[in-house]
Write a protein that holds these residues in place. Sequence first.
Motif, PDB file in Angstrom:
ATOM      1  N   VAL A 133       4.852   4.124  -8.180  1.00 26.08           N
ATOM      2  CA  VAL A 133       4.907   4.444  -6.777  1.00 26.08           C
ATOM      3  C   VAL A 133       4.255   3.354  -6.025  1.00 26.08           C
ATOM      4  CG1 VAL A 133       3.884   6.005  -5.099  1.00 26.08           C
ATOM      5  CG2 VAL A 133       4.669   7.090  -7.375  1.00 26.08           C
ATOM      6  N   VAL A 134       5.219   2.869  -4.995  1.00 29.79           N
ATOM      7  CA  VAL A 134       4.455   1.881  -4.047  1.00 29.79           C
ATOM      8  C   VAL A 134       4.430   2.207  -2.684  1.00 29.79           C
ATOM      9  CG1 VAL A 134       6.782   0.944  -3.827  1.00 29.79           C
ATOM     10  CG2 VAL A 134       4.549  -0.498  -3.203  1.00 29.79           C
ATOM     11  N   ARG A 135       3.431   2.072  -1.812  1.00 30.09           N
ATOM     12  CA  ARG A 135       3.324   2.422  -0.565  1.00 30.09           C
ATOM     13  C   ARG A 135       3.908   1.472   0.614  1.00 30.09           C
ATOM     14  NH1 ARG A 135       1.897   7.751   0.398  1.00 30.09           N
ATOM     15  NH2 ARG A 135       0.424   8.381  -1.527  1.00 30.09           N
ATOM     16  N   PRO A 140       1.762  -7.955  -0.321  1.00 34.90           N
ATOM     17  CA  PRO A 140       2.386  -8.762  -1.306  1.00 34.90           C
ATOM     18  C   PRO A 140       1.592  -9.308  -2.370  1.00 34.90           C
ATOM     19  CG  PRO A 140       2.494  -9.808   1.035  1.00 34.90           C
ATOM     20  CD  PRO A 140       1.774  -8.381   1.090  1.00 34.90           C
ATOM     21  N   GLY A 141       2.331  -9.230  -3.428  1.00 35.15           N
ATOM     22  CA  GLY A 141       1.360  -9.830  -4.645  1.00 35.15           C
ATOM     23  C   GLY A 141       0.340  -8.690  -5.465  1.00 35.15           C
ATOM     24  N   LYS A 142       0.182  -7.480  -4.533  1.00 30.21           N
ATOM     25  CA  LYS A 142      -1.099  -6.384  -5.109  1.00 30.21           C
ATOM     26  C   LYS A 142      -0.263  -5.607  -5.975  1.00 30.21           C
ATOM     27  CE  LYS A 142      -4.673  -4.062  -4.945  1.00 30.21           C
ATOM     28  NZ  LYS A 142      -5.964  -4.771  -5.476  1.00 30.21           N
ATOM     29  N   LEU A 178      12.902  -7.749  -3.497  1.00 27.93           N
ATOM     30  CA  LEU A 178      11.824  -6.730  -2.829  1.00 27.93           C
ATOM     31  C   LEU A 178      10.552  -6.689  -3.621  1.00 27.93           C
ATOM     32  CD1 LEU A 178      13.800  -4.119  -0.863  1.00 27.93           C
ATOM     33  CD2 LEU A 178      13.046  -6.351  -0.139  1.00 27.93           C
ATOM     34  N   PHE A 179      10.779  -6.999  -5.061  1.00 27.76           N
ATOM     35  CA  PHE A 179       9.685  -6.913  -5.866  1.00 27.76           C
ATOM     36  C   PHE A 179       9.480  -8.071  -6.841  1.00 27.76           C
ATOM     37  CE2 PHE A 179      11.431  -2.594  -5.143  1.00 27.76           C
ATOM     38  CZ  PHE A 179      10.140  -2.002  -4.894  1.00 27.76           C
ATOM     39  N   GLN A 180       8.573  -8.439  -7.142  1.00 25.51           N
ATOM     40  CA  GLN A 180       8.148  -9.454  -8.248  1.00 25.51           C
ATOM     41  C   GLN A 180       7.213  -9.002  -9.239  1.00 25.51           C
ATOM     42  OE1 GLN A 180       6.432 -12.131  -5.422  1.00 25.51           O
ATOM     43  NE2 GLN A 180       4.423 -11.002  -5.526  1.00 25.51           N
ATOM     44  N   ILE A 181       7.564  -9.899 -10.591  1.00 25.64           N
ATOM     45  CA  ILE A 181       6.744  -9.228 -11.604  1.00 25.64           C
ATOM     46  C   ILE A 181       5.809 -10.487 -12.018  1.00 25.64           C
ATOM     47  CG2 ILE A 181       8.610  -9.945 -13.146  1.00 25.64           C
ATOM     48  CD1 ILE A 181       7.652  -7.443 -14.908  1.00 25.64           C
ATOM     49  N   ASN A 182       4.527 -10.402 -12.558  1.00 25.70           N
ATOM     50  CA  ASN A 182       3.695 -11.563 -13.150  1.00 25.70           C
ATOM     51  C   ASN A 182       4.254 -11.705 -14.425  1.00 25.70           C
ATOM     52  OD1 ASN A 182       1.645 -12.647 -14.494  1.00 25.70           O
ATOM     53  ND2 ASN A 182       0.318 -12.652 -12.739  1.00 25.70           N
ATOM     54  N   SER A 189       4.448  -5.972  -8.339  1.00 18.89           N
ATOM     55  CA  SER A 189       4.097  -5.895  -7.011  1.00 18.89           C
ATOM     56  C   SER A 189       5.137  -6.099  -6.139  1.00 18.89           C
ATOM     57  CB  SER A 189       3.058  -6.803  -6.685  1.00 18.89           C
ATOM     58  OG  SER A 189       3.413  -8.203  -7.064  1.00 18.89           O
ATOM     59  N   PRO A 190       4.846  -5.862  -4.681  1.00 17.87           N
ATOM     60  CA  PRO A 190       5.810  -6.089  -3.722  1.00 17.87           C
ATOM     61  C   PRO A 190       6.035  -7.721  -3.340  1.00 17.87           C
ATOM     62  CG  PRO A 190       4.380  -4.388  -2.732  1.00 17.87           C
ATOM     63  CD  PRO A 190       3.860  -4.856  -4.232  1.00 17.87           C
ATOM     64  N   SER A 191       7.031  -8.321  -3.264  1.00 15.55           N
ATOM     65  CA  SER A 191       7.162  -9.578  -2.710  1.00 15.55           C
ATOM     66  C   SER A 191       6.926  -9.443  -1.065  1.00 15.55           C
ATOM     67  CB  SER A 191       8.836 -10.058  -2.850  1.00 15.55           C
ATOM     68  OG  SER A 191       9.591  -9.644  -1.825  1.00 15.55           O
ATOM     69  N   LYS A 192       6.836 -10.648  -0.609  1.00 10.41           N
ATOM     70  CA  LYS A 192       6.683 -10.898   0.865  1.00 10.41           C
ATOM     71  C   LYS A 192       7.820 -10.245   1.697  1.00 10.41           C
ATOM     72  CE  LYS A 192       3.998 -15.049   0.925  1.00 10.41           C
ATOM     73  NZ  LYS A 192       3.877 -16.506   1.533  1.00 10.41           N
ATOM     74  N   MET A 193       8.881 -10.192   1.089  1.00 11.70           N
ATOM     75  CA  MET A 193      10.189  -9.567   2.043  1.00 11.70           C
ATOM     76  C   MET A 193       9.725  -8.163   1.630  1.00 11.70           C
ATOM     77  SD  MET A 193      14.114 -10.409   1.782  1.00 11.70           S
ATOM     78  CE  MET A 193      13.989 -11.583   2.834  1.00 11.70           C
ATOM     79  N   GLY A 194       9.468  -7.598   0.479  1.00 10.94           N
ATOM     80  CA  GLY A 194       9.351  -6.092  -0.011  1.00 10.94           C
ATOM     81  C   GLY A 194       8.249  -5.665   1.022  1.00 10.94           C
ATOM     82  N   SER A 195       7.195  -6.322   1.157  1.00 12.29           N
ATOM     83  CA  SER A 195       6.174  -5.711   1.964  1.00 12.29           C
ATOM     84  C   SER A 195       6.473  -5.622   3.526  1.00 12.29           C
ATOM     85  CB  SER A 195       4.871  -6.864   1.846  1.00 12.29           C
ATOM     86  OG  SER A 195       3.748  -6.547   2.800  1.00 12.29           O
ATOM     87  N   TYR A 196       7.504  -6.324   3.823  1.00 15.03           N
ATOM     88  CA  TYR A 196       8.046  -6.065   5.230  1.00 15.03           C
ATOM     89  C   TYR A 196       8.995  -4.865   5.402  1.00 15.03           C
ATOM     90  CZ  TYR A 196       9.457  -7.382   9.806  1.00 15.03           C
ATOM     91  OH  TYR A 196       9.856  -7.523  11.087  1.00 15.03           O
TER      92      TYR A 196
END
Length: 834
Positions: A133-135, A140-142, A178-182, A189-196
């Motif tokens: 679940v993501v809010r 971004p990056g969290k 919209l998402f990124q993975i380490n 975590s959300p990418s910068k675009m995903g956070s927005y």
Amino acid sequence: MFKLYGLQFLLVIHLAVCQNLGDLHVSGPLKDMNFSVPEGGGLRFIYQFTSEPPAVSFRATGEKDGIIDIVPSTGILYLNGSLDWETKTVHRLQVESLDERGNVVKGPYAITIHVEDINDNPPEFDQIKYTGVVRQNSRPGKPFMYVHATDRDDPTTPHARLTYSILHHFPNPYTEMLFQINNVTGAISPSKMGSYYLDPQKQDTFTLVVTVKDMAGMTTNAFTNSADVIITVKESLWKAPPTIHIQENSTQVHPVNISQVHSNDPDVIYDIFEKENLPRFPFSIDHNGVIYVTKPLDREEKDTYTFFVIAKDNEGELVDKPLPIHVIVEDINDNPPVCQQAVTVMEVQENEGGGSNIGTLFAMDMDEKDTLNSRLQFKIESQVPAVPASNLFFIQQDTGILQLTSRSLNKRIVSNYSLKVLVTDAVFQTICNVEIHVIDINDWIPIFEKSDYHNVTVAESLPVGTVILEIQATDGDEPATGSSYIIYQVKEGDPNNTFIIETDHETNRGFVRINKALDFEAAPVYNLVINATNPEPLASGVQYNSSSLTLFKVFVTNVDEPPVFHETVYKGEVSEDIPVNTLVMTVKAYDPEGDTVRYSLEGDMRKWLRIDSATGQIYTASTLDREQQETYTVEVVASELNNAAQKSKTTLILHLRDVNDNPPHLAMDYPPFFCHPLSGRERTLIRAADADKQWYYSTFSFSLADDMNTRNNWEISKVNATHAYLSPKHADFEEKMYNVPVIINDNGKPPLEGKVNLEVNICKCSSEKSCFIEVQREHSWPSTGQAIGILIGVLLIIGFIIGGVFFHMKYKQKNEKKSHQKDVKDKSELNRLA
């Protein structure tokens, strides 16, 4: 059957030896040896041991596991199958040589075979499908979830070094994911675009295909596996609450919970950022995001508040954008009506008819405008004198407008009336006094003594309030009444009200004054038309005409004016730890004549700032320190480039925000002591302090230095946030001064540590329980050197005295001789004149 199998096996071995002996380059005598053999690969040779007489054969025992063996006659150590690192990483054998009778000649020797891992196992996820679940608007990056995979290969080799990536992203309406993975930890975590752009109203579910590769993903033949990740998007918890309404002068016990905010991140630190720098800010927030009002509010003092709530991580970085909080203070009826004037004076002409408006009684209420709390109602309580009737006047209940009830006024009978008017709101009431003067009718208009006052020339630098012209008009109506009092006004030629005309109440003389600063560049000439009127209306049939008008021109001359700043005071706030040469702010000024402006600083007592003389940009010139001065004030000077004498000043007020840059220290009025001998129950109170600003309260932790001597002799125990007890651990102390190393830590971010060598005195005590210091008197004669020094000093003093007397006598004799010669000369002159 067994023999046949043995012969076949030896034949295979012989063929293998014939085929591979050319490749067997390593052989040697029997000894302890280590071998590294890659797993898999099937039949292969490892080593050939050479025999020394009388040895004729070899024997191998130990962890052969049916795979490892030795050819007895040739000493060839070989594999008849494949090793598996995942099954066993080390095989330990013993090899010995035998004579013809089977007796041991040499050995046993330890033979260790290390199995080398090869990349023969694909990575595997610990789940087939992941959910998370993501809010909305998460940082971004969290990371909000993790995936994890394992590999059975050797973890110390690249074979088990795994890397993660997102293969597919369903749906993906944008050019970027919209998402990124380490790729190392598997944190999603959300990418910068995903956070927005993440919004549950538009798309609340996403599916990611996440892959994992071994060999760190660096080779094309790396093994790969994949898993689905189902992500649900939920609304952001970080939302500004609706406008908060608080009733003024609340009697609740404060602080009072008024609202709460929630961050999307669990472990954040909430804080309040003031939009207005109030002397005492009446709101606070706790670690759960609960917002409190800390004291009763007064709407008449301030009716609205706006501030921001911020959420920070443990590093002090903002987690989300600040949330605006709006508070409205609701009114209660706690203010009585107030008369605008102690006595309201009105005038009415004796010929006014019934229903005519005399004037308006003004009163005000400090409660909220346009509410029932501030609604005022008027009522006449009394009229003095009650002649020719007691109800000559009427006041409108809600407007305060006074009216005549009939045409009954006669100045010759009564010239003045006094009214008491009751003004009430829903709770309070007030009496206002009204005086009504009956005047004769206004049947004369003011007449100017001159119809044209010609020209007046003034410099644009004349201060506001300067009188530039006096004018005079006369009125034939009754003196000292509204019918004869003259009001002068600029009728034409002054759209910006640059001039104002005041009337002398006794002479009706008009004084034309400068009301706003003159500006040659904006208006060099004014063509003014002045009219003269009365405050009372003219009688029926009488009208103002050209006799009540006059003219004059004002010529404004140019003066070189100093530069003008855009703001009267510049205020700023910076952290005390900003680097040198950081831009603090920019001030701007302009010269009315268009000259170039240069900037400088005055009053920079600590040399903390510097200013770019051309741009007005102000930088830090040295390190700031809030503990030296929290609010730093300097003057900024703007001067003309071609005339430095033309200059103006403004004030720069710089507020320094505190950082935790001062370690805590002990704050003791006197050094602690213990009375000797000790009983073993003593303790002394020590207190810590910190030069940094304490936003809420100071919290210190106390400990002793980690050395055996200190910990064997002393102990420390915390009392509260700022105090601790220091106690000796035994009574076996000598009478002397002891240094006790105390370590103090504060609760700043980051926390700082202070180490203090606390001097503790073990001493004999007086009856008043204070240290007693015995003073011994010394009785002795001076030494030989001291005696000689004293004698020389006495002789020098005697010599100075004798020398002074001798010079005084010589000086006196010299003066007496000069005086005698003068007397003889004067006597000779007198004889000559005779």
